[in-house]
Design a protein around this motif. Structure first.
Motif, PDB file in Angstrom:
ATOM      1  N   SER A  88      -0.757   1.587   6.994  1.00 27.64           N
ATOM      2  CA  SER A  88      -0.109   1.020   5.807  1.00 27.64           C
ATOM      3  C   SER A  88       0.762   2.059   5.141  1.00 27.64           C
ATOM      4  CB  SER A  88      -1.146   0.498   4.812  1.00 27.64           C
ATOM      5  OG  SER A  88      -1.859   1.574   4.245  1.00 27.64           O
ATOM      6  N   GLY A  89       1.525   1.595   4.189  1.00 29.73           N
ATOM      7  CA  GLY A  89       2.397   2.472   3.418  1.00 29.73           C
ATOM      8  C   GLY A  89       2.537   1.898   2.019  1.00 29.73           C
ATOM      9  N   CYS A  90       3.674   1.261   1.762  1.00 33.05           N
ATOM     10  CA  CYS A  90       3.975   0.768   0.417  1.00 33.05           C
ATOM     11  C   CYS A  90       3.080  -0.380  -0.030  1.00 33.05           C
ATOM     12  CB  CYS A  90       5.421   0.310   0.358  1.00 33.05           C
ATOM     13  SG  CYS A  90       5.748  -1.166   1.371  1.00 33.05           S
ATOM     14  N   MET A  92       3.777  -3.450  -0.048  1.00 34.09           N
ATOM     15  CA  MET A  92       4.512  -4.533  -0.700  1.00 34.09           C
ATOM     16  C   MET A  92       5.730  -4.980   0.095  1.00 34.09           C
ATOM     17  SD  MET A  92       5.922  -2.645  -4.055  1.00 34.09           S
ATOM     18  CE  MET A  92       7.012  -1.250  -3.994  1.00 34.09           C
ATOM     19  N   GLY A  93       5.695  -4.824   1.407  1.00 29.96           N
ATOM     20  CA  GLY A  93       6.721  -5.419   2.244  1.00 29.96           C
ATOM     21  C   GLY A  93       8.000  -4.643   2.406  1.00 29.96           C
ATOM     22  N   ILE A  94       7.991  -3.350   2.084  1.00 27.81           N
ATOM     23  CA  ILE A  94       9.237  -2.584   2.121  1.00 27.81           C
ATOM     24  C   ILE A  94       9.270  -1.574   3.270  1.00 27.81           C
ATOM     25  CG2 ILE A  94      10.672  -0.930   0.852  1.00 27.81           C
ATOM     26  CD1 ILE A  94       9.608  -2.250  -1.730  1.00 27.81           C
ATOM     27  N   CYS A  95       8.210  -0.805   3.459  1.00 25.51           N
ATOM     28  CA  CYS A  95       8.291   0.374   4.333  1.00 25.51           C
ATOM     29  C   CYS A  95       8.100   0.090   5.823  1.00 25.51           C
ATOM     30  CB  CYS A  95       7.261   1.404   3.892  1.00 25.51           C
ATOM     31  SG  CYS A  95       5.556   0.973   4.323  1.00 25.51           S
ATOM     32  N   MET A  96       7.499  -1.048   6.143  1.00 25.63           N
ATOM     33  CA  MET A  96       7.175  -1.437   7.522  1.00 25.63           C
ATOM     34  C   MET A  96       6.068  -0.572   8.119  1.00 25.63           C
ATOM     35  SD  MET A  96       9.247  -3.922   7.685  1.00 25.63           S
ATOM     36  CE  MET A  96       9.598  -4.514   9.323  1.00 25.63           C
ATOM     37  N   GLY A  97       5.372   0.186   7.301  1.00 23.84           N
ATOM     38  CA  GLY A  97       4.294   1.028   7.794  1.00 23.84           C
ATOM     39  C   GLY A  97       3.068   0.265   8.254  1.00 23.84           C
ATOM     40  N   CYS A  98       2.985  -1.007   7.940  1.00 22.79           N
ATOM     41  CA  CYS A  98       1.802  -1.804   8.281  1.00 22.79           C
ATOM     42  C   CYS A  98       2.034  -2.744   9.454  1.00 22.79           C
ATOM     43  CB  CYS A  98       1.396  -2.639   7.071  1.00 22.79           C
ATOM     44  SG  CYS A  98       2.672  -3.845   6.627  1.00 22.79           S
ATOM     45  N   CYS A 130       0.730  -6.381   5.271  1.00 28.49           N
ATOM     46  CA  CYS A 130       0.521  -6.264   3.826  1.00 28.49           C
ATOM     47  C   CYS A 130       1.016  -7.475   3.058  1.00 28.49           C
ATOM     48  CB  CYS A 130       1.180  -5.006   3.277  1.00 28.49           C
ATOM     49  SG  CYS A 130       2.976  -5.058   3.187  1.00 28.49           S
TER      50      CYS A 130
END
Ligand code: FES
Length: 142
Positions: A88-90, A92-98, A130
């Motif tokens: 995960s990352g942000c 909230m749908g922004i970083c694409m880390g998830c 996320c």
């Protein structure tokens, strides 16, 4: 920050650009205040506002873990709650880390209700855990 005191705290507010980041209650109060005053407001949320829950479903992971998830909780939050180590990352749908590959099934975007489904024979598609909840039986390659 007490939004009712904003005009006293910032007397030249109308000459400034307002950038706000915070919890939904604060942003809602600022939006109402600025709309009444005819002022521009740029916001960023701590968490994505979730407005389109669905019926949920099961999520199967590559290691055999199988979770029964409701339709209002993101796959990321629900899987972490169940003890699954998730990228995960942000959140909230922004970083694409998830993002994880989904090999089968469908998910619902909690922001707008949009369904993303794997078309059989097309292979895996990438989903952001996320902001998506299970929408039926899904299989994540994780
Ligand atoms: S955690 Fe950043 S897009 Fe999902």
């Amino acid at each position: 920050l007490d939004v009712d005191r904003l005009d006293d705290l910032v007397p030249d507010l109308a000459e400034r650009r307002t950038l706000a980041c915070g919890p939904a209650g604060l942003l809602d109060a600022l939006a109402a205040h600025h709309e009444r005053a005819g002022l521009e407001l740029v916001t960023e949320q701590f968490r994505t506002e979730r407005i389109e829950p669905g019926d949920g479903g099961t999520v199967a992971f590559a290691d055999g873990t199988l979770l029964e998830l409701d339709g209002a909780t993101s796959i990321l939050d629900a899987a972490e709650e169940a003890g699954v180590l998730m990228p995960s990352g942000c959140r909230m749908g922004i970083c694409m880390g998830c993002v994880l590959p989904m090999r089968a099934g469908a998910v619902r975007d909690l922001r707008n209700g949009q369904i993303t489904a794997v078309v059989p024979g097309d292979g895996a598609i990438k989903v952001q855990t996320c902001i998506n909840a299970a929408a039926g039986a899904c299989h994540l390659d994780h």
